[in-house]
Structures are given as C-alpha cells and as structure tokens.
Design an enzyme around this catalytic site. Structure first.
Site, PDB file in Angstrom:
ATOM      1  N   ASP A  58     -12.356 -10.113   0.174  1.00  0.00           N
ATOM      2  CA  ASP A  58     -13.526 -10.313   1.027  1.00  0.00           C
ATOM      3  C   ASP A  58     -14.615  -9.358   0.523  1.00  0.00           C
ATOM      4  O   ASP A  58     -14.340  -8.410  -0.210  1.00  0.00           O
ATOM      5  CB  ASP A  58     -13.245 -10.131   2.518  1.00  0.00           C
ATOM      6  N   ASN A 102       1.856  -4.874  -3.258  1.00  0.00           N
ATOM      7  CA  ASN A 102       0.491  -5.261  -2.924  1.00  0.00           C
ATOM      8  C   ASN A 102      -0.309  -4.008  -2.642  1.00  0.00           C
ATOM      9  O   ASN A 102       0.072  -3.216  -1.767  1.00  0.00           O
ATOM     10  CB  ASN A 102       0.508  -6.183  -1.684  1.00  0.00           C
ATOM     11  N   GLU A 110      -6.346 -10.415  -1.068  1.00  0.00           N
ATOM     12  CA  GLU A 110      -7.050 -10.226   0.217  1.00  0.00           C
ATOM     13  C   GLU A 110      -8.568 -10.141   0.034  1.00  0.00           C
ATOM     14  O   GLU A 110      -9.250  -9.363   0.661  1.00  0.00           O
ATOM     15  CB  GLU A 110      -6.536  -8.967   0.920  1.00  0.00           C
ATOM     16  N   GLU A 154       0.816  -1.230   0.000  1.00  0.00           N
ATOM     17  CA  GLU A 154       0.000   0.000   0.000  1.00  0.00           C
ATOM     18  C   GLU A 154       0.849   1.279   0.000  1.00  0.00           C
ATOM     19  O   GLU A 154       0.607   2.215   0.772  1.00  0.00           O
ATOM     20  CB  GLU A 154      -0.942  -0.013   1.214  1.00  0.00           C
ATOM     21  N   HIS A 185     -10.645  -5.808  -1.456  1.00  0.00           N
ATOM     22  CA  HIS A 185     -11.555  -5.686  -0.308  1.00  0.00           C
ATOM     23  C   HIS A 185     -12.825  -5.016  -0.822  1.00  0.00           C
ATOM     24  O   HIS A 185     -12.865  -3.798  -1.010  1.00  0.00           O
ATOM     25  CB  HIS A 185     -10.921  -4.852   0.823  1.00  0.00           C
TER      26      HIS A 185
END
Ligand code: G3I
Length: 357
Positions: free
Chosen positions: A275, A209, A273, A167, A245
């Site tokens: 979700d 990432n 990641e 990030e 996300h």
C-alpha cells in the site's frame, strides 16, 4: 394539540428516522461492484505470469456485496487481513473462533482463488493469555506447536501458502526482534516452527514475511542471512515475503536487487502487503506519485524470476488499515472509498499489461 396527535407525529418522526438510517446502511453496503475496467487486474497479472491479490477485511467481506464483487473480479489470491491471527482465533485460551477465517477461505475457494494464510508466529495481535503469560520454554514450545499444527492443519489442502514467521527480524538488523518468542524460546525457534508447519500441511508453501526490509539495508541483509541460515540447516523455507508498506518516499533503493538476491537462493518471493499511504488532503500530484509507485512495484516484481505475485493490503480506501493506525495518512489503496479506480489502479494495470519492460 391532543395527546393522540402528538404520539402520532412522534411515531411518524421515528419511522422516518429509521427509514433514513436504513437507506444509508443499504447505500453504504452497496458501494462498488461496477467493473473498474474492461479487463480486471488478475487477467493482466496472469498474462504477465504472476498473480495479484488483496488482503480481505472480514466485516467488509461479510457486509458489503460490492466489496465481494470487486474483490472476486479483480484478484486471484486472498489473504485474510486479521481473521487468522492468534488474537482473533483464540482470544480466550482453548476457545477457538474460526468463523472469520472459515468465511474468507470459503469465499476464496468458491472462486478458485489462491489463499495465503496470515500469520502463525508474530509479536503482535497475541491474545492476552499468551502475550502476558509466564511461560517456561517447554510450555511455550508446546503451545506454539499446537497452534501451528491446529491452524495449518485445519486448512490443509485449502490454504496454498502461509506467512509462518512474520516480522521476526530486528528493525536495526541486529539479530531477531525482541519479543515473547525470543525472550522465552531464545533465537533458534524459526526452524522448528517451519518444520511443524510442514508436518501440518506438506503441500503448503511456507514463507517468512518481513516489514521494512524491502530495499537493500541492514535489516534486509539480516533477513537475507536468516533465510540463508535456515536453508543451510534444511529448514523448509519456500518463500520470502516483502510487505512493501510504502508512502510518498517511494520505493526504497535496491528494491528489485533485494527481491532478486532472495530469488537467486532458489525460493519464491512475493510482495505481500503493498500500500502507498498519502498525507491527509492529498491532491492530484500526490495521487500521481502514488500511481507511479504502484507501477514501479509491479515492474520490479515482473523483472525478478521467482517473484510469484503482488498482494495489496486492502484494495479500497474505505477499509484500509492506514486511517485507523496512522493518523494524518490514508488513501493508500487502488480504489477510493466508493470503490472507484484511482490513478494508481490505472497505472498498476498498465504496468502489468506492459510486463517488466
Ligand atoms: O477486532 C477489534 C474490535 O473488536 C474492536 O472493537 C476494534 C476497536 O478497538 O479493534 C478491533 O481490532 C483491530 C483489528 O485490526 C481488527 O480490525 C485492532 O484494534 C487493530 O489494531 C488491528 O489492526 C491491524 C494491524 O495489522 C494490527 O497491527 C490491521 O487491521 C491490519 O491491516 C494490520 O496488518 C499488519 C499485518 O498483519 C502484518 N504486517 C503489518 C500490517 C500492518 O500493521
């Protein structure tokens, strides 16, 4: 009533309470473990040519047999959710706490799972001595280099991939995220950290990432330009991670196109990641929408040549980070709190079975 009888009754009451509490703990710790389907997700993924993994929550991994059983059955890769972060490893300077990370790596390696190390450089979850320190550029470079070499070196040959830079792109796409790293090191640290990582483990795949850089946007354009620049300077970039996300807003426009443009640079891409957060009180309609989003992500990855796999950021609502950090949202994962499959699990499995079609 005699004093003796009172004491006996009190002791009995305490014994009953302890027994009840113990029973609850045992029941809690024994959730899950039953097969969710005839064929696990990892088998469908392998058949489709990718891997499927999950973030592993270290206390659940330690305390819940059913969690361990489900994780090992469904997934072929594992990312320690917090155990390898700087604030976990070195809360006090020089006092390294490896047990959580070692346990996760041991668990995965004992089951021939691929381990994704997470993460070396991030602006978040830094120990106070580091985040609040008054550093010169030279001092901070020394500290960062030592950390990179120490962590990646410890797991050399056992951790296959690292989210080295997490990030670092500014949310508005204008340069790098303002952080301790940019304030002290300037804007040119990324290549050096990647080179230090490569020295520490020449065989590990090194990733950047990013969060909220999943569709085509100023941020993902900046991410793309950064990766191009790093490749142009010869920095060791093996892959780009897209955290994904999501919520019921769905998969952002240009998601597949975005994955593909990074893949076309000749590097691997991963959804790292995934979700899909639901608003509290979500019902069947929201669960169905969530299922569609999981399936759409799977199809997108399967249609992009160098998309190597999908990691879900936790696989059960019981241990998802969402409830703890996003009030009003939850139920973001494939399995419910009892580790039973939700519609998202079935839709995700079906999309893997169908391939990228
Ligand atoms: O370990 C302490 C514990 O000692 C303390 O009692 C407890 C209550 O204060 O906090 C515990 O630390 C929590 C930590 O997770 C471990 O559970 C932190 O408060 C909590 O903020 C932290 O949340 C993590 C979050 O990153 C931090 O930003 C989530 O679990 C984790 O899933 C999440 O993961 C990040 C990825 O690493 C990077 N991409 C974004 C993603 C979501 O933020």
């Amino acid at each position: 009533m005699t004093r003796r009888r009172l004491v006996t009754i009190a002791l009995l009451a305490v014994a009953l309470l302890v027994a009840f509490a113990f029973a609850v703990v045992i029941r809690e710790a024994n959730v899950g473990g039953e097969p969710n389907a005839e064929v696990p997700l990892k088998a469908h993924a392998r058949e489709a040519g990718i891997d499927v993994g999950t973030a592993a929550e270290q206390n659940a991994l330690r305390d819940y047999p059913g969690y361990r059983t489900e994780l090992a059955r469904e997934f072929s890769t594992l990312t320690p959710e917090n155990a390898m972060k700087w604030d976990t490893l070195e809360a006090e300077r020089g006092e390294l706490r490896w047990e959580g990370a070692d346990a996760a790596v041991r668990f995965a390696r004992d089951r021939d799972m691929l381990v994704r190390g997470h993460t070396i450089l991030w602006h978040n979850q830094l120990p106070r001595w580091l985040g609040e320190g008054d550093w010169t550029r030279a001092e901070l470079r020394r500290v960062l280099r030592a950390h990179t070499r120490r962590v990646i070196g410890r797991y050399r040959g056992r951790v296959a991939e690292w989210d080295v830079l997490n990030e670092i792109v500014a949310d508005d796409g204008k340069g790098l995220r303002e952080s301790l790293w940019t304030r002290v090191l300037g804007d040119d640290f990324a290549g050096d950290v990647l080179r230090w990582a490569r020295e520490a483990d020449p065989d590990a795949k090194l990733y950047l990432n990013e969060i909220a850089a999943d569709g085509i946007s100023p941020k993902s354009d900046a991410y793309f330009a950064l990766v191009q620049a790093l490749l142009a300077e010869g920095a060791p970039v093996d892959g780009a991670g897209f955290q994904a996300h999501f919520n019921l807003d769905g998969v952002p426009d240009g998601f597949e196109e975005n994955l593909r443009r990074f893949s076309d640079l000749g590097i691997d891409v991963r959804i790292t990641e995934l979700d899909v957060a639901l608003p509290d009180g979500a019902g069947d309609d929201e669960l169905a929408q969530q299922a569609d989003i999981y399936a759409e992500v799977a199809r997108a990855c399967l249609r992009v040549e160098r998309c190597r796999g999908i990691t879900v950021w936790g696989f059960t609502d019981r241990f998802s980070w969402i409830e703890a950090t996003q009030p009003g949202f939850g139920a973001a994962t494939l399995l419910d709190r009892d580790l039973d499959p939700k519609p998202a699990y079935d839709a995700f499995a079906q999309a893997l079975r169908d391939g990228g079609g």
